[in-house]
Motif scaffolding. Structure first.
Motif, PDB file in Angstrom:
ATOM      1  N   ASP A 178       0.867  -1.299  -0.124  1.00 11.25           N
ATOM      2  CA  ASP A 178      -0.084  -0.052  -0.015  1.00 11.25           C
ATOM      3  C   ASP A 178       0.910   1.174   0.096  1.00 11.25           C
ATOM      4  OD1 ASP A 178      -2.273  -1.509   0.081  1.00 11.25           O
ATOM      5  OD2 ASP A 178      -2.653  -1.266   2.040  1.00 11.25           O
ATOM      6  N   ASP A 179       2.118   1.209   0.926  1.00 13.39           N
ATOM      7  CA  ASP A 179       2.737   2.484   1.010  1.00 13.39           C
ATOM      8  C   ASP A 179       3.574   2.827  -0.412  1.00 13.39           C
ATOM      9  OD1 ASP A 179       2.256   2.691   3.622  1.00 13.39           O
ATOM     10  OD2 ASP A 179       3.916   1.706   4.417  1.00 13.39           O
ATOM     11  N   LEU A 180       4.283   1.488  -1.055  1.00 10.24           N
ATOM     12  CA  LEU A 180       4.620   1.506  -2.304  1.00 10.24           C
ATOM     13  C   LEU A 180       3.823   2.248  -3.450  1.00 10.24           C
ATOM     14  CD1 LEU A 180       6.963  -1.721  -2.221  1.00 10.24           C
ATOM     15  CD2 LEU A 180       7.431   0.732  -1.516  1.00 10.24           C
ATOM     16  N   ARG A 181       2.692   1.752  -3.419  1.00  9.11           N
ATOM     17  CA  ARG A 181       1.556   2.298  -4.529  1.00  9.11           C
ATOM     18  C   ARG A 181       1.509   3.527  -4.391  1.00  9.11           C
ATOM     19  NH1 ARG A 181       0.870   0.268  -9.493  1.00  9.11           N
ATOM     20  NH2 ARG A 181      -1.221   0.938  -9.496  1.00  9.11           N
ATOM     21  N   ALA A 182       1.340   4.121  -3.054  1.00 16.24           N
ATOM     22  CA  ALA A 182       1.092   5.430  -2.837  1.00 16.24           C
ATOM     23  C   ALA A 182       2.176   6.568  -3.023  1.00 16.24           C
ATOM     24  CB  ALA A 182       0.388   5.369  -1.553  1.00 16.24           C
ATOM     25  N   GLY A 183       3.472   6.049  -2.670  1.00 14.96           N
ATOM     26  CA  GLY A 183       4.472   6.748  -2.445  1.00 14.96           C
ATOM     27  C   GLY A 183       5.753   6.718  -3.507  1.00 14.96           C
TER      28      GLY A 183
END
Length: 264
Positions: free
Chosen positions: A16-21
């Motif tokens: 989730d973090d990688l797709r967002a940032g």
């Protein structure tokens, strides 16, 4: 909380973090990941062949990450999510194991495989026994899977001796077209038939032909590299060595690897 579930949730949160940032991760699509997944699968295969279990662990992690990555992208597109992926395989395993989750009785692993193929045809609507064999599989593996699947519905030799007779028959046919110097197409055909028969025979002796060839490839590379290394130590190149000199070093490589094998 079960540590396995905790670890899996951690991976989901990181994705989730990688797709967002992360600019690179945000850019990826299901299609763009495909070739990377294939690469990771081959890396896992190499680790298994080498019996490098620390590397196996690492490569399995890479593949799990890819599964989560695909599922995250699909979720964003409203196609499916990771729970759908997991429930799908859970449902399939339950359907295909009636001896565990139903009343079916089996005694051997072979009976399990036969039931597996019959269930796929009857309950899952597969139009062909061979329909589940991907067209893009490497040829040796494809031959193994096709003969294995056909065997699952009873299309097979009675025993390994009959199967070996087929290998010898195909070998004779290949030698015949070579002796007669027939066309390249005929040689290709007969050579392919011989390879197919050998792969089929491999099932009867519990050998995976693809794995066996990969081990042979690794052994050849290891021993030929030994020849090159010894040649360099002598200030020479293998290109300048005679066949007898290279053969002598080859035998030394065999001897250092396996003293028993060098006597054969």
């Amino acid at each position: 909380m079960d540590k396995r579930l905790e670890a899996f949730k951690r991976l989901l949160d990181i994705m989730d973090d990688l797709r967002a940032g992360c600019p690179w991760d945000k850019k990826q699509t299901i299609e763009s990941l495909r070739h990377l997944t294939i690469e990771e699968t081959f890396e896992l295969s190499e680790a298994i062949i080498a019996s490098d279990y620390q590397d196996v662990k690492k490569e399995l992690g890479d593949l799990i990450m890819h599964i989560v990555f695909y599922s995250k992208i699909a979720d964003e597109r409203g196609l499916f999510d990771i729970s759908d992926v997991i429930n799908s395989i859970c449902d399939k395993l339950i359907v295909r194991h009636p001896h565990i989750y139903g009343t079916e009785k089996v005694e051997t692993a072979e009976e399990v495989l036969q039931n597996w193929e019959k269930i796929k045809i009857k309950k899952e609507g597969n139009r062909s026994v061979l329909g589940g064999v991907p067209a893009g599989l490497p040829p040796l593996l494809k031959a193994y899977r096709m003969t294995d699947k056909a065997s699952g519905v009873g299309f097979d030799w009675e025993n390994k001796d009959d199967c070996w007779k087929k290998v010898l028959e195909e070998m004779d046919e290949l030698q015949e077209v070579v002796r007669n110097d027939e066309t390249k197409e005929r040689k290709d055909e007969e050579f392919g038939d011989l390879l197919f028969a050998l792969v089929n025979y491999s099932r009867f002796i519990k050998v995976n032909a693809d794995d066996a060839l990969e081990h042979a490839n690794a052994k050849f590379k290891r021993r030929f590299t030994y020849i090159e290394d010894r040649a360099r130590e002598m200030g020479r190149s293998v290109a300048d060595m005679t066949l007898d000199e290279m053969e002598e070093l080859w035998q030394k490589a065999k001897s250092e690897e396996n003293p028993e094998e060098s006597r054969t």
